[in-house]
Design a protein around this motif. Structure first.
Motif, PDB file in Angstrom:
ATOM      1  N   SER A   1      37.075  36.735  34.991  1.00 60.22           N
ATOM      2  CA  SER A   1      37.912  35.242  34.622  1.00 60.22           C
ATOM      3  C   SER A   1      37.353  35.230  33.011  1.00 60.22           C
ATOM      4  O   SER A   1      36.212  35.055  32.976  1.00 60.22           O
ATOM      5  CB  SER A   1      37.686  34.217  35.393  1.00 60.22           C
TER       6      SER A   1
ATOM      7  N   PHE B   1      42.878  34.275  42.139  1.00 58.42           N
ATOM      8  CA  PHE B   1      41.870  35.238  42.516  1.00 58.42           C
ATOM      9  C   PHE B   1      42.089  35.629  43.874  1.00 58.42           C
ATOM     10  O   PHE B   1      42.050  36.738  44.214  1.00 58.42           O
ATOM     11  CB  PHE B   1      40.430  34.754  42.236  1.00 58.42           C
ATOM     12  N   SER B   2      42.753  34.668  44.949  1.00 53.66           N
ATOM     13  CA  SER B   2      42.734  34.993  46.132  1.00 53.66           C
ATOM     14  C   SER B   2      44.016  36.084  46.086  1.00 53.66           C
ATOM     15  O   SER B   2      44.095  36.925  46.907  1.00 53.66           O
ATOM     16  CB  SER B   2      42.742  33.719  47.241  1.00 53.66           C
TER      17      SER B   2
ATOM     18  N   GLU C   1      34.050  33.418  45.489  1.00 52.48           N
ATOM     19  CA  GLU C   1      34.542  32.932  47.064  1.00 52.48           C
ATOM     20  C   GLU C   1      35.750  33.179  47.475  1.00 52.48           C
ATOM     21  O   GLU C   1      35.964  33.439  48.539  1.00 52.48           O
ATOM     22  CB  GLU C   1      34.370  31.575  46.987  1.00 52.48           C
ATOM     23  N   ALA C   2      36.742  33.094  46.451  1.00 48.42           N
ATOM     24  CA  ALA C   2      38.132  33.146  46.939  1.00 48.42           C
ATOM     25  C   ALA C   2      38.641  34.662  47.003  1.00 48.42           C
ATOM     26  O   ALA C   2      39.812  34.845  47.385  1.00 48.42           O
ATOM     27  CB  ALA C   2      38.890  32.721  45.761  1.00 48.42           C
ATOM     28  N   THR C   3      37.745  35.413  46.954  1.00 50.66           N
ATOM     29  CA  THR C   3      38.180  36.823  47.090  1.00 50.66           C
ATOM     30  C   THR C   3      37.411  37.430  48.287  1.00 50.66           C
ATOM     31  O   THR C   3      36.353  36.952  48.690  1.00 50.66           O
ATOM     32  CB  THR C   3      37.817  37.766  45.627  1.00 50.66           C
TER      33      THR C   3
ATOM     34  N   MET D   1      40.319  25.018  37.857  1.00 54.21           N
ATOM     35  CA  MET D   1      39.541  26.020  38.920  1.00 54.21           C
ATOM     36  C   MET D   1      40.553  26.096  40.184  1.00 54.21           C
ATOM     37  O   MET D   1      40.459  27.238  40.568  1.00 54.21           O
ATOM     38  CB  MET D   1      38.296  24.973  39.578  1.00 54.21           C
TER      39      MET D   1
ATOM     40  N   LYS E   1      42.841  28.843  38.957  1.00 56.53           N
ATOM     41  CA  LYS E   1      42.261  30.082  39.029  1.00 56.53           C
ATOM     42  C   LYS E   1      41.983  30.772  40.319  1.00 56.53           C
ATOM     43  O   LYS E   1      42.069  31.931  40.406  1.00 56.53           O
ATOM     44  CB  LYS E   1      40.982  30.239  38.174  1.00 56.53           C
ATOM     45  N   ARG E   2      41.456  29.938  41.088  1.00 58.31           N
ATOM     46  CA  ARG E   2      41.324  30.263  42.805  1.00 58.31           C
ATOM     47  C   ARG E   2      42.293  30.802  43.208  1.00 58.31           C
ATOM     48  O   ARG E   2      42.367  31.835  44.220  1.00 58.31           O
ATOM     49  CB  ARG E   2      40.627  29.264  43.532  1.00 58.31           C
ATOM     50  N   ARG E   3      43.491  30.242  43.146  1.00 56.81           N
ATOM     51  CA  ARG E   3      44.728  30.684  43.720  1.00 56.81           C
ATOM     52  C   ARG E   3      45.033  32.166  43.135  1.00 56.81           C
ATOM     53  O   ARG E   3      45.218  33.024  44.018  1.00 56.81           O
ATOM     54  CB  ARG E   3      45.966  29.858  43.318  1.00 56.81           C
TER      55      ARG E   3
ATOM     56  N   GLN F   1      32.363  30.255  42.415  1.00 60.84           N
ATOM     57  CA  GLN F   1      33.489  29.484  43.214  1.00 60.84           C
ATOM     58  C   GLN F   1      34.688  30.409  43.143  1.00 60.84           C
ATOM     59  O   GLN F   1      35.425  30.359  44.053  1.00 60.84           O
ATOM     60  CB  GLN F   1      33.896  28.088  42.578  1.00 60.84           C
ATOM     61  N   LEU F   2      34.756  31.084  42.105  1.00 63.48           N
ATOM     62  CA  LEU F   2      36.265  31.958  41.812  1.00 63.48           C
ATOM     63  C   LEU F   2      35.885  33.295  42.797  1.00 63.48           C
ATOM     64  O   LEU F   2      36.795  33.738  43.571  1.00 63.48           O
ATOM     65  CB  LEU F   2      36.187  32.446  40.479  1.00 63.48           C
TER      66      LEU F   2
END
Ligand SMILES: CCCCCCCCCCCCC[C@H](O)CC(=O)SCCNC(=O)CCNC(=O)[C@H](O)C(C)(C)COP(=O)(O)OP(=O)(O)OC[C@H]1O[C@@H](n2cnc3c(N)ncnc32)[C@H](O)[C@@H]1OP(=O)(O)O
Length: 719
Positions: A405, A390-391, A417-419, A383, A386-388, A414-415
Motif C-alpha cells: 500500500s 485489499f480484500s 488483516e483484510a487479506t 482506510m 483501502k481495506r476493501r 489493519q490492511l
C-alpha cells in the motif's frame, strides 16, 4: 590484502595494481604500495614504461574516506602523484570501472589515460564536504579549461568515458580490454617527450572574462548550496588555478582543504554517505538484508492513478517492470492514459534511453491484475476504501502475490488483516512526485514476512530509490516527526511570529522551503483530512486551543475552512498569482487573520528570535526521532537521517536531524527541550525523550554508537 602490487610484463612494462576491495580506495597500505612501486620502477633499467590499474575491473574510488575520521598517516597523496608525474618513463592509467576523486587525481598525474567505455569518472569530493586536494583542482582545469572544470568540481557529478573523451580527460576509450590496450599504448609511446604530458607544467586556459566566469560560478554555488561551504572552496581553488602559477595554486588548494577537512559539514556529508549505505542493510525487525530471500518482480500492478499512482507507474516502467495500471474512475483513467506516456518519455530521455524498458497496460478493473507478482495500491488515504481493495486483491491475485500500500501513515496491519496472507502485505510510502523523489519508506507490519519486505526494498532500489525499512506506527518515521515540527510552527504564529519569519529561519538553516511554503505547495487540506480522521477538528466561532488534553492550534483548520488550501487555490499562508501559482508573496490578509485570532484568544504577540524558531521546530522534531529509535520503528539514527535528507529537504551538509543533535551536543538539546517544556507544559512533544536522557547520562556517545547503545539498553530493560 590491501596494497598495490608491482610486476613487470614482457620485461619492459611495469604494472602497478591497486588492490583494496571493493573500490580500491587509496588507503595507507595502497599509497605505500604505489610509492614503493614507483621507486622500483625508477631503479629498474629494463622498465621503459608503466601502467597503473585497479584490481577486479575497478581503477580507484578515491581516497579512503574511512581514514579521514582519524589521524592521517603513511605517504601523502600529493607528493606520491608528483613523483609519478615526474617520472622519465611514460605512465599510463588503465581506467576500468571507476576513477573517482583521488582515483582520478592519480590518473591525472599519469602521462596518459585509457578508459573502458563503461567507466565512470569524476571528482565528487564536494559531495563529501571537501575539494579535490591531491592536485585535482589544479590539474583538471589545465587539462580541460576552467568552465568545464568548474562544472565537474563544483557539482561532483560522475561522467561517462565518452564524455571524458570529449572533454579531453582521457586519451582513448575502448570497448575491449582497457588494461591490455593501456599496456600496448605504453609500449608505443616510449621515447616520446613527456614534458607536454605533465599537466602541472601546462598553463591554465581561461576565458578572457575569467573573473566574471568565476564570480558567476560563485553566485551559483551560493544559491544552490544552501549554506554549504565546500562548493565555495572549490571555486576558490579553481580561481587559484586560473590566476596563479601551479605551485601557488597547490598551496591554495592545501589551505582551502585545511579549512574543510575537519569541518562539521565535511563530517556531516561523510556521515550521510555512509548512512545511505547502512540503511540498505538492516530492517527494524532485526532481519538482515542478506539473509532474506527476495522475489524478482517482472510484472506489477498499480491501483489508483491519481498523482501518486501515475508517478509510481512511471517509476516502475523506467525500472523495466511491466505494469498493469488500474483506475476505476473513467475521467482519471483517461487523464492517466494521456499523462503517463508523456511522463515516461521525459523520464526515459533523462536517463538517455530511447524507449522506456517497461510496458504499461491500462485497465478499469481489478480482475486484470491476476497475473502480476506484486501490487501497489495507491488510492487516497481512506482506510475503509483501502481495506476493501485489499480484500478484493486477496481473491483476485495468485497466491503469493506481494501486496503493497502506498500510504503516508495508515496502519499496515489493519490492511493486512483484510487479506488471507498478512505476511505478504507491506507499506511502500512514496514521496511526490513518485517518479522523481528518491526516498521510499518500506513499512514492515508486525506480520510482514522478511521476504515481502526484502522484495519491496529491492524493487525500490531498482526504481532508483533510497529505500529505508521502517516500522508500522502512525506517520511511520518521516511524518511522525513532521507533526511536532509543524505543530511548533503553528504555535509560533499564535505567539507572534509570521509565516515568512518562520520560513526564513528554516530556509536560513538550509531547508529548500520553510514549513509554511511547503504546506502551501502540498496543500493544507492534506493535514486537515488527517486531523479530521483523528477527531481533532472542531468548527465554531471560538474553537478551543486545547484538544484531547493538549495544546492545539486551530489556525490551519481555519485557513482550510476559509478555502485557503495553498497554491492550488491561489491562497494559503501566502498569496499567489492565481490557482496553481508558484511565486509566494506575503499576504496582508494572513497578517490580519493572525492579529484577529490572537486578540480573540487573548494572546499577546511577542518578538520571537530566529534561534527560538529553530530550536523549537527542530528539537521537537528530533525529540520525536529519539522516541522512534526507542520504539524500534527505525533501526538506527542513520535511517532517520537518510529519510530526512532524501524526503524532507533536511540540508545534507547538516547530516540529518539525529546527526545534527549530536553535533549541537545532546546535553544542550536536552537542556533546551527542558527549557521549552517548562514554558509550554501543555505540549507533550517538548517532553524530552527518555532515550535522549539516557544517552546524555551515558556521556553522549557519538551517533555511530547509538545503535549499539540502544540494543544494549533494550537487553538491559528486559532483564
Ligand atoms: C588541519 C588538517 C589539514 C588536513 C589536510 C588533510 C589533507 C588530506 C589529503 C587528502 C587528499 C584528498 C584526496 C581526494 O581529493 C579526496 C578523495 O578522494 S575523497 C573520495 C572521493 N571518492 C568518492 O567520493 C567515491 C565514493 N564512493 C562512491 O561513490 C561509490 O561507493 C562508488 C565508488 C561509485 C561505488 O558504488 P557501489 O558499487 O554502489 O558500491 P557502494 O557505494 O555500496 O560501496 C561499496 C563499499 O565501498 C565503500 N566505499 C566506497 N568508496 C569508498 C571510499 N572512497 N573510501 C572508503 N570506502 C569506500 C562503501 O562505503 C561500501 O562499503 P560497505 O558499505 O560495503 O562497508
Amino acid at each position: 590484502m590491501k596494497m598495490a602490487t608491482y610486476s613487470v610484463l614482457s620485461g619492459s612494462v611495469a604494472l602497478i595494481t591497486l588492490q583494496n576491495p571493493p573500490v580500491n580506495a587509496l588507503s595507507e597500505a595502497v599509497r605505500t604500495g604505489i610509492t614503493d612501486a614507483v621507486q622500483r620502477t625508477l631503479k629498474d633499467p629494463q622498465v621503459t614504461s608503466v601502467v597503473i590499474c585497479g584490481q577486479n575491473g575497478r581503477f580507484c574510488g578515491g581516497a579512503d574516506i574511512r581514514e579521514f575520521a582519524g589521524p592521517m598517516s603513511g605517504p601523502p597523496l600529493v607528493p606520491m602523484i608528483h613523483a609519478l608525474e615526474a617520472m622519465e618513463k611514460p605512465v599510463v592509467a588503465a581506467i576500468e570501472g571507476l576513477a573517482l576523486g583521488g582515483g582520478l587525481e592519480l590518473a591525472l598525474g599519469c602521462h596518459y589515460r585509457i578508459a573502458h567505455s563503461q567507466a565512470l569518472l569524476g571528482l565528487p569530493e564536494v559531495t563529501l564536504g571537501l575539494l579535490p586536494a591531491a592536485g585535482g583542482s589544479q590539474r583538471l582545469p589545465r587539462l580541460i579549461g576552467l568552465p568545464a572544470a568548474l562544472d565537474l568540481i563544483t557539482t561532483g557529478r560522475h561522467i561517462s568515458a565518452s564524455e571524458a573523451l570529449k572533454l579531453g580527460i582521457v586519451d582513448q576509450v575502448t570497448d575491449d580490454n582497457a588494461l591490455k590496450m593501456a599496456v600496448e599504448f605504453a609500449r608505443s609511446v616510449v621515447g616520446q617527450p613527456l614534458g607536454p604530458r605533465r599537466l602541472s607544467t601546462r598553463p591554465c586556459h581561461s576565458p578572457p572574462d575569467v573573473d566574471s566566469v568565476l564570480d558567476q560560478a560563485l553566485a551559483q554555488v551560493w544559491q544552490r548550496g544552501r549554506g554549504a561551504l565546500a562548493p565555495v572552496a572549490c571555486v576558490g581553488a579553481l580561481r587559484a588555478a586560473a590566476t596563479l602559477p601551479y605551485a601557488q595554486g597547490m598551496e591554495k588548494e592545501r589551505e582551502l582543504m585545511a579549512t574543510l577537512f575537519n569541518s562539521g559539514q565535511a563530517r556531516a556529508l561523510q556521515y550521510a554517505f555512509f548512512s545511505q549505505r547502512v540503511v540498505g542493510k538492516w530492517q527494524p525487525s532485526g532481519a538482515r538484508w542478506d539473509n532474506s530471500t527476495t522475489r524478482t518482480i517482472r510484472k506489477a500492478a498499480v491501483i489508483g492513478l491519481g498523482t501518486m499512482g501515475r508517478g509510481i507507474v512511471v517509476a516502475l516502467a523506467l525500472a523495466g517492470v511491466s505494469v498493469v495500471a488500474v483506475e476505476s474512475q473513467e475521467k482519471q483513467l483517461a487523464a492517466a492514459r494521456q499523462m503517463v506516456p508523456e511522463m515516461l518519455q521525459r523520464g526515459a530521455g533523462r536517463r538517455g534511453l530511447d524507449t522506456p524498458p517497461g510496458v504499461i497496460s491500462f485497465s478499469s478493473g481489478l480482475e486484470d491484475v491476476s497475473e502480476v507478482e506484486l501490487v501497489i495500491e495507491a488510492v487516497f488515504e481512506d482506510m475503509a476504501l483501502k481495506r476493501r481493495i485489499f480484500s478484493r486483491l486477496a481473491t483476485v491475485c495468485r497466491p503469493g502475490t506481494v501486496l503493497c500500500s502506498n500510504t503516508s501513515g495508515l496502519d499496515i496491519d489493519q490492511l493486512a488483516e483484510a487479506t488471507q496472507n498478512p505476511a505478504l502485505v507491506v507499506g511502500m510510502h512514496f514521496f511526490a512526485p513518485a517518479h522523481v523523489m528518491k526516498l521510499l519508506e518500506v513499512v514492515c507490519g508486525p506480520r510482514s514476512s522478511p521476504e515481502a519486505v526484502a522484495t519491496a526494498m529491492v524493487l525500490g532500489k531498482r526504481m532508483g530509490k533510497v529505500s529505508v525499512a521502517v516500522g508500522n506506527c502512525p506517520g511511520f518515521v518521516g511524518n511522525r516527526m513532521l507533526k511536532p515540527y509543524m505543530e511548533q510552527a503553528n504555535f509560533l504564529l499564535e505567539e507572534g511570529a509570521t509565516p515568512q519569519q518562520v520560513d526564513e529561519a528554516l530556509e536560513g538553516f538550509g531547508f529548500p522551503m520553510g514549513v509554511f511554503r511547503m504546506s502551501d505547495l502540498s496543500g493544507l487540506d492534506v493535514g486537515w483530512r488527517v486531523r479530521k480522521e483523528a477527531g481533532l477538528t472542531e468548527q465554531g466561532v471560538e474553537p478551543t486551543r486545547m484538544r484531547q488534553g493538549q495544546r492545539y492550534s486551530p489556525l490551519p483548520d481555519q485557513m482550510c475552512e476559509g478555502g485557503r488550501l495553498g497554491q492550488k487555490t491561489g491562497r494559503g499562508w501566502y498569496r499567489y498569482d492565481g490557482p496553481g501559482g508558484r511565486v509566494a508573496r506575503s499576504d496582508p490578509w494572513v497578517q490580519n487573520f493572525l492579529e484577529t485570532y490572537r486578540a480573540r484568544h487573548g494572546l499577546v504577540p511577542r518578538r520571537i528570535a530566529t534561534e527560538e524558531i529553530l530550536e523549537r521546530c527542530l528539537y521537537a522534531l528530533t525529540n520525536e526521532g529519539f522516541n522512534i529509535l526507542q520504539d524500534g520503528v527505525a533501526a538506527g539514527p542513520e535511517d532517520i537521517d537518510v529519510i530526512y535528507v532524501f524526503g524532507y529537504g533536511w540540508p545534507r551538509h547538516r547530516g540529518g536531524p539525529m546527526f545534527h543533535a549530536g553535533q549541537v551536543g545532546l546535553a544542550r538539546v536536552l537542556e533546551k527541550l527542558e527549557h521549552y517544556q517548562h514554558s509550554h507544559p501543555d505540549v507533550p512533544h517538548l517532553k524530552p525523550s527518555s532515550l535522549l536522557r539516557r544517552l546524555v547520562a551515558a556521556g553522549s556517545p557519538p551517533v555511530q554508537k547509538w545503535r549499539e547503545f540502544i540494543s544494549k539498553d533494550r537487553v538491559h530493560s528486559q532483564l
